[in-house]
Scaffold this motif. Structure first.
Motif, PDB file in Angstrom:
ATOM      1  N   ASP A   1       0.828  -1.207   0.000  1.00  0.00           N
ATOM      2  CA  ASP A   1       0.000   0.000   0.000  1.00  0.00           C
ATOM      3  C   ASP A   1       0.863   1.258   0.000  1.00  0.00           C
ATOM      4  OD1 ASP A   1      -2.721   1.467   0.788  1.00  0.00           O
ATOM      5  OD2 ASP A   1      -1.109   2.250   2.049  1.00  0.00           O
ATOM      6  N   HIS A   2       1.846   1.313   0.879  1.00  0.00           N
ATOM      7  CA  HIS A   2       2.649   2.523   1.019  1.00  0.00           C
ATOM      8  C   HIS A   2       3.540   2.764  -0.195  1.00  0.00           C
ATOM      9  CE1 HIS A   2       0.887   2.605   4.802  1.00  0.00           C
ATOM     10  NE2 HIS A   2       1.921   2.683   5.605  1.00  0.00           N
ATOM     11  N   LEU A   3       3.910   1.695  -0.890  1.00  0.00           N
ATOM     12  CA  LEU A   3       4.675   1.864  -2.130  1.00  0.00           C
ATOM     13  C   LEU A   3       3.868   2.688  -3.123  1.00  0.00           C
ATOM     14  CD1 LEU A   3       7.068   1.104  -4.027  1.00  0.00           C
ATOM     15  CD2 LEU A   3       5.711  -0.892  -4.712  1.00  0.00           C
ATOM     16  N   ARG A   4       2.581   2.424  -3.211  1.00  0.00           N
ATOM     17  CA  ARG A   4       1.733   3.173  -4.157  1.00  0.00           C
ATOM     18  C   ARG A   4       1.631   4.640  -3.752  1.00  0.00           C
ATOM     19  NH1 ARG A   4      -3.665   0.557  -6.277  1.00  0.00           N
ATOM     20  NH2 ARG A   4      -4.411   0.885  -4.146  1.00  0.00           N
ATOM     21  N   SER A   5       1.310   4.912  -2.497  1.00  0.00           N
ATOM     22  CA  SER A   5       1.105   6.305  -2.087  1.00  0.00           C
ATOM     23  C   SER A   5       2.396   7.106  -2.192  1.00  0.00           C
ATOM     24  CB  SER A   5       0.536   6.375  -0.671  1.00  0.00           C
ATOM     25  OG  SER A   5       1.325   5.655   0.238  1.00  0.00           O
ATOM     26  N   THR A   6       3.512   6.536  -1.746  1.00  0.00           N
ATOM     27  CA  THR A   6       4.767   7.300  -1.812  1.00  0.00           C
ATOM     28  C   THR A   6       5.189   7.548  -3.252  1.00  0.00           C
ATOM     29  OG1 THR A   6       6.057   5.240  -1.591  1.00  0.00           O
ATOM     30  CG2 THR A   6       5.593   6.462   0.416  1.00  0.00           C
ATOM     31  N   SER A   7       5.046   6.557  -4.106  1.00  0.00           N
ATOM     32  CA  SER A   7       5.483   6.716  -5.501  1.00  0.00           C
ATOM     33  C   SER A   7       4.642   7.754  -6.228  1.00  0.00           C
ATOM     34  CB  SER A   7       5.412   5.367  -6.226  1.00  0.00           C
ATOM     35  OG  SER A   7       6.286   4.425  -5.641  1.00  0.00           O
ATOM     36  N   PHE A   8       3.324   7.699  -6.047  1.00  0.00           N
ATOM     37  CA  PHE A   8       2.461   8.671  -6.726  1.00  0.00           C
ATOM     38  C   PHE A   8       2.673  10.079  -6.165  1.00  0.00           C
ATOM     39  CE2 PHE A   8       0.110   5.038  -8.402  1.00  0.00           C
ATOM     40  CZ  PHE A   8      -0.267   5.503  -9.657  1.00  0.00           C
ATOM     41  N   LEU A   9       2.910  10.206  -4.870  1.00  0.00           N
ATOM     42  CA  LEU A   9       3.154  11.536  -4.301  1.00  0.00           C
ATOM     43  C   LEU A   9       4.446  12.130  -4.846  1.00  0.00           C
ATOM     44  CD1 LEU A   9       2.059  10.977  -0.596  1.00  0.00           C
ATOM     45  CD2 LEU A   9       1.016  12.552  -2.233  1.00  0.00           C
ATOM     46  N   ILE A  10       5.490  11.330  -4.938  1.00  0.00           N
ATOM     47  CA  ILE A  10       6.757  11.826  -5.499  1.00  0.00           C
ATOM     48  C   ILE A  10       6.568  12.214  -6.958  1.00  0.00           C
ATOM     49  CG2 ILE A  10       9.135  11.198  -6.083  1.00  0.00           C
ATOM     50  CD1 ILE A  10       9.040   9.335  -3.586  1.00  0.00           C
ATOM     51  N   ALA A  11       5.835  11.379  -7.710  1.00  0.00           N
ATOM     52  CA  ALA A  11       5.590  11.687  -9.128  1.00  0.00           C
ATOM     53  C   ALA A  11       4.820  12.987  -9.293  1.00  0.00           C
ATOM     54  CB  ALA A  11       4.833  10.539  -9.790  1.00  0.00           C
ATOM     55  N   ASP A  12       4.005  13.341  -8.292  1.00  0.00           N
ATOM     56  CA  ASP A  12       3.230  14.587  -8.355  1.00  0.00           C
ATOM     57  C   ASP A  12       3.938  15.745  -7.669  1.00  0.00           C
ATOM     58  OD1 ASP A  12       1.231  13.652  -9.910  1.00  0.00           O
ATOM     59  OD2 ASP A  12      -0.279  13.476  -8.344  1.00  0.00           O
ATOM     60  N   GLY A  13       5.238  15.604  -7.408  1.00  0.00           N
ATOM     61  CA  GLY A  13       6.035  16.737  -6.962  1.00  0.00           C
ATOM     62  C   GLY A  13       6.243  16.870  -5.478  1.00  0.00           C
ATOM     63  N   VAL A  14       5.741  15.935  -4.655  1.00  0.00           N
ATOM     64  CA  VAL A  14       5.961  16.008  -3.210  1.00  0.00           C
ATOM     65  C   VAL A  14       7.281  15.321  -2.878  1.00  0.00           C
ATOM     66  CG1 VAL A  14       5.029  15.462  -0.927  1.00  0.00           C
ATOM     67  CG2 VAL A  14       3.485  15.975  -2.822  1.00  0.00           C
ATOM     68  N   MET A  15       8.109  15.966  -2.065  1.00  0.00           N
ATOM     69  CA  MET A  15       9.374  15.378  -1.632  1.00  0.00           C
ATOM     70  C   MET A  15       9.378  15.278  -0.113  1.00  0.00           C
ATOM     71  SD  MET A  15      11.187  14.638  -4.298  1.00  0.00           S
ATOM     72  CE  MET A  15      12.909  14.557  -3.800  1.00  0.00           C
ATOM     73  N   PRO A  16      10.044  14.256   0.440  1.00  0.00           N
ATOM     74  CA  PRO A  16      10.064  14.123   1.904  1.00  0.00           C
ATOM     75  C   PRO A  16      10.708  15.337   2.565  1.00  0.00           C
ATOM     76  CG  PRO A  16      11.648  12.624   0.872  1.00  0.00           C
ATOM     77  CD  PRO A  16      10.812  13.192  -0.223  1.00  0.00           C
ATOM     78  N   SER A  17      10.080  15.820   3.651  1.00  0.00           N
ATOM     79  CA  SER A  17      10.594  16.968   4.385  1.00  0.00           C
ATOM     80  C   SER A  17      10.087  16.889   5.815  1.00  0.00           C
ATOM     81  CB  SER A  17      10.152  18.281   3.722  1.00  0.00           C
ATOM     82  OG  SER A  17       8.737  18.429   3.825  1.00  0.00           O
ATOM     83  N   ASN A  18      10.310  17.948   6.564  1.00  0.00           N
ATOM     84  CA  ASN A  18       9.946  17.941   7.975  1.00  0.00           C
ATOM     85  C   ASN A  18       8.668  18.715   8.268  1.00  0.00           C
ATOM     86  OD1 ASN A  18      12.096  16.340   8.826  1.00  0.00           O
ATOM     87  ND2 ASN A  18      13.476  18.088   8.882  1.00  0.00           N
ATOM     88  N   ASP A  19       7.955  19.127   7.236  1.00  0.00           N
ATOM     89  CA  ASP A  19       6.693  19.808   7.485  1.00  0.00           C
ATOM     90  C   ASP A  19       5.746  19.607   6.309  1.00  0.00           C
ATOM     91  OD1 ASP A  19       7.588  21.570   5.492  1.00  0.00           O
ATOM     92  OD2 ASP A  19       8.452  22.928   6.964  1.00  0.00           O
ATOM     93  N   GLY A  20       4.477  19.919   6.577  1.00  0.00           N
ATOM     94  CA  GLY A  20       3.468  19.890   5.538  1.00  0.00           C
ATOM     95  C   GLY A  20       3.337  18.545   4.842  1.00  0.00           C
TER      96      GLY A  20
END
Length: 891
Positions: free
Chosen positions: A277-296
């Motif tokens: 499950d988490h593979l899907r959400s993380t991959s699609f979020l990165i593809a849509d421009g979200v990068m891991p950070s400490n906020d938001g």
């Protein structure tokens, strides 16, 4: 057995045949709702259509919308892996009507697709309606559902609201009966939480508007909003009772099993489900421009990633594995979601780097958690202070600790965690409160609907004529803007570029054609109403501007030219970075201003001097090539097919501008094998690469985790920078009386000479201090203090860094004893103390230093029992410091 891809296609094809526009999924980062962290339903991208502030050229639409529920109000994270139907990422199939058809069409559409398109037996279907919705009840009877299986629901489960006020209406839901061998009752019964009756479809009849006083009225435009979870209907059609047994999820679980070596159906089954499950959400979020950070949003992404990584760790994975699963996801889902394959290298690199970092702290954190639990009574709650320590020291989000405790049937004191967070003034937990793009005001949509979209002429000209269609002052439309007033002017067509894609908005002038003495200065240009309106921010310098005026519009040519050069250089820079560093490089942000450019890109580490030089040289080589910069209008799919780079997370329309520049001398990227840079871009650019002039890279630095930033200049600004560097170098060569490589060798020789002299001076200082010579206070001779040989001396002309070596020499000289040295280091006191090894059991150098430092106006001091250092603000109190040290020795 139909695959999830087959089911999605069947759904979209059915509604396309019913006259619906097939609309692509919107990005997971909402563009029109600042209250949402992520897109969580199919209706989000149509919100303005439902409220009537926006219209499009279709009134029926169908989508398969990618959704994430993992933060804020809609958060299913804690349940993922433990239930059959919870996900952080899911697809919502939907059909929508914007004032077109209503209940009499929507219900038959649903029934026909389910019973004929998907061949689901009608005798297994139950439906619910809002208890007062007789119309929906009768329609269900008419299509073939008996009254005994139409259930009236009097709760909010069957009444939908967009908010406390605004559009709302009753719902009807479709449930599938899995049979009496599964526990559970129909909706509305005491056993409704069982798994026998599962909801598969929900239709919202958006028919009312609610007001603050609780009253309602019928909407003029009654609409339909439906949703059916692809995973749920997929499980049903594939004969499964668990979403994780569907073909896509099973393929990802098998990939997880292969990567970890753990049985997919064994004791670690739940871990594989979380990972899939988490593979899907993380991959699609990165593809849509979200990068891991400490906020938001980036913090929520990091939480999901780390949760999956911990479960991989629990399966025994010693090395990072998440990035190795991405190809399996791409194979399963990139046919419909092409952004996955386009972003594959970035997704893999981001996951690998994040898991590498997290593994360095994971084992330590879990050991700390186990140690703390072992010291507590069985089943006791974990103290909030401990959970906070895990968060603050090891980077464990609270929900990760809770997830680990859940497997041990333990809980955490969340109130204590919050108290510890507040007490230590640490970072506040990421609780996103609407940090997304500001929602467009209805006023701009009103203008767009009334006057149509602004036509942009600025690709071909920087001067044009237009007619005023609206004027805005203080947030409201006005009939006129007078001399000295500021506001916004909208015209039917404009050469002014509106800020977007990293390019700043144009400035310039507007003049009334009837009287060109009437002039307004344009200080900025912005896009409004989802980009349909170009709004000119103005201050009227002379005259009065009114609606209907014919205007001459002129962009500040020099400023636009500098912006164009910087924007085109950014494209060349992007490609040069990809070639120097790898295909994982992707744009993470940019600024194309008249005076500079800034480019943020995905890369894990600082560039070397050689890489910087390579990139700068390559950009300048293609500038000197003076190749034409060409633009083509294409469909997004055609553009990507020829290798055009797109900004991940950016939403593109039916047509895109593809900008190409530079010629390759050999085979290269792109179908023609000749184009150097090929990107989707709506900005303005130079006609020839030579128009950029030159490129000077100023700085390279970290922007955020996994993102680097380059700042640079072009054209006249770059030449001025280079001339300044040349002037500085010439001055240095003149002083050295040497040029070119000789200057470098001369500087190196001077530095070597300086180092030798510094060493000689330091040695002389030490010798002078050891001898107690001129300028030194006290004596280099030791004296008896409490039966211990004590040598204390106040020094000048000696730096603090010289003291340890002097201490060692004095200790060697006296054999047994204590040494205290106090140096006047530029008006500050530097202190060092040493104790020979035979005395450290009874006298500590740390205690000596602390006592001396206190007298010298300082605090603290530290080191080892045999050697310690400290500092103070008042070297004139050396005598008092020496007496304080004597008191320590005497005990």
């Amino acid at each position: 057995m139909p695959s999830l891809n087959d089911i999605r296609s069947t759904f979209l094809d059915y509604f396309a045949k019913q006259g619906h526009e097939v609309v692509a999924s919107s990005p997971l980062v909402p563009r029109n709702d600042p209250t949402l962290m992520f897109t969580n339903s199919g209706m989000v991208q149509f919100k303005n259509l439902f409220t009537g502030v926006e219209t499009r050229d279709y009134k029926r639409a169908t989508t398969s919308q990618k959704c994430v529920r993992a933060g804020g109000k809609h958060n299913d994270l804690d349940n993922v892996g433990y239930t059959a139907r919870h996900h952080t990422f899911f697809e919502m199939l939907g059909n929508f009507s914007f004032g077109d058809y209503f209940k009499t069409e929507a219900i038959p559409f649903a029934y026909e697709l389910i019973t004929k398109g998907f061949d689901i037996p009608s005798d297994r279907l139950y439906t619910t309606v809002y208890h007062t919705d007789d119309e929906a009840f009768e329609i269900w009877k008419k299509v073939g559902i008996p009254e005994s299986r139409i259930i009236r629901i009097a709760t909010s489960d069957n009444f939908w609201q967009m908010g406390p006020t605004g559009p709302c209406g009753p719902c009807t839901e479709i449930f599938y009966d899995h049979g009496d061998h599964i526990w559970g009752g129909p909706p509305g019964s005491p056993e409704e939480d069982g798994d026998r009756f599962i909801e598969i479809w929900n239709v919202v009849f958006m028919q009312n508007e609610q007001f603050e006083d609780g009253s309602m009225r019928a909407l003029d435009m009654q609409s339909i909003d439906t949703g059916m979870g692809l995973e749920r209907i997929g499980a049903l059609l594939q004969g499964k009772h668990d979403n994780y047994d569907t073909d896509v999820m099973r393929a990802l679980i098998e990939a997880s099993a292969d990567a970890t070596g753990a049985d997919p159906d064994g004791p670690g089954k739940m871990h594989h489900r979380v990972i899939a499950d988490h593979l899907r959400s993380t991959s699609f979020l990165i593809a849509d421009g979200v990068m891991p950070s400490n906020d938001g949003r980036g913090y929520v992404l990091r939480r999901i990633m780390r949760r999956a990584m911990r479960h991989a760790h629990m399966l025994g994975a010693k090395d990072p594995v998440m990035h190795r699963l991405v190809p399996a996801l791409v194979r399963q889902m990139s046919g419909h979601y092409g952004e996955l394959s386009r972003a594959q290298s970035l997704i893999e690199e981001t996951l690998r780097l994040e898991e590498t970092r997290f593994k360095q702290t994971l084992e330590r954190g879990l050991r700390l958690l186990d140690d703390e639990l072992s010291a507590l009574p069985e089943d006791a709650t974990l103290p909030g202070e401990t959970a906070f320590k895990l968060y603050d020291t090891y980077g464990f989000p609270l929900d990760l600790t809770q997830d680990a405790l859940r497997e041990k049937s333990r809980t955490v004191d969340t109130k204590g965690f919050d108290a510890a967070m507040a007490e230590q003034k640490a970072k506040a937990r990421a609780a996103w409160s609407g940090s997304g793009e500001a929602a467009d005001l209805a006023i701009w949509f009103d203008i767009a609907e009334r006057a149509g979209a602004t036509e942009f002429l600025g690709y071909d000209t920087e001067a044009a004529e237009g007619q005023v269609v609206a004027l805005i002052r203080d947030g409201a439309e006005t009939d006129a803007l007078k001399e000295g007033e500021s506001g916004w002017i909208v015209v039917n067509q404009t050469p002014f570029y509106a800020e977007s894609g990293g390019q700043v908005g144009d400035t310039g002038w507007l003049r009334r054609i009837e009287d060109e003495d009437d002039q307004a200065q344009v200080t900025d240009t912005h896009k409004m109403a989802n980009g349909r309106i170009f709004a000119h921010q103005v201050t009227v310098q002379r005259g009065t501007f009114t609606k209907g005026d014919a205007l001459a519009l002129e962009v500040d040519h020099g400023r636009r030219g500098a912006i164009r050069a910087n924007h085109s250089a950014t494209h060349l820079l992007h490609e040069a970075l990809r070639r120097a560093l790898g295909d994982h490089v992707a744009q993470r942000g940019s600024l194309n201003a008249p005076d500079r450019l800034r480019f943020d890109f995905s890369h894990a580490k600082a560039l070397t001097h050689a890489e910087i030089a390579q990139v700068e040289a390559e950009v300048n080589a293609f500038i000197r090539q003076n190749a034409p910069v060409s633009t083509r209008i294409m469909t997004p799919d055609d553009a990507r097919a020829i290798g055009a780079q797109a900004l991940f997370g950016e939403k593109y329309g039916d047509e895109v501008r593809v900008v190409s520049m530079g010629r390759l001398t050999g085979s290269g990227k792109g179908s023609d094998g000749q184009t150097y840079s090929l990107e989707l871009c709506g900005g303005t650019h130079v006609a020839q690469t030579g128009d950029i002039g030159t490129f000077a890279l100023l700085a390279e630095s970290a922007s955020s985790a996994g993102v680097r930033r380059i700042e640079a200049l072009t054209g006249q600004a770059a030449m001025a920078e280079l001339r300044g560097r040349d002037k500085t170098l010439s001055a240095i060569e003149s002083l050295l009386k040497a040029g070119g490589e000789n200057a470098v060798e001369r500087v190196r020789a001077l530095l070597d000479d300086r180092k030798k002299l510094e060493n000689e001076v330091a040695q002389l200082r030490r010798e002078l201090a050891m001898s107690g010579g001129a300028g030194q206070g006290g004596s280099a001779a030791a004296r008896d203090v409490g039966g211990v040989q004590f040598m204390a001396q106040a020094l000048s002309g000696v730096s603090g860094k010289d003291l340890p070596a002097l201490i060692d020499e004095h200790k060697a000289r006296i054999g047994s004893g204590v040494v205290l040295l106090i140096a006047d280091a530029g008006g500050k006191a530097a202190v060092a103390a040493g104790v020979t090894e035979d005395l450290t059991a009874r006298i500590s150098a740390v205690d000596i230093v602390k006592a001396a430092v206190a007298e010298l106006g300082g605090k603290g001091g530290g080191g080892r029992p045999d050697m310690a250092q400290g500092g103070g603000s008042d070297p004139t109190r050396a005598d008092a410091a020496i007496k304080a040290a004597e008191a320590i020795i005497e005990g």
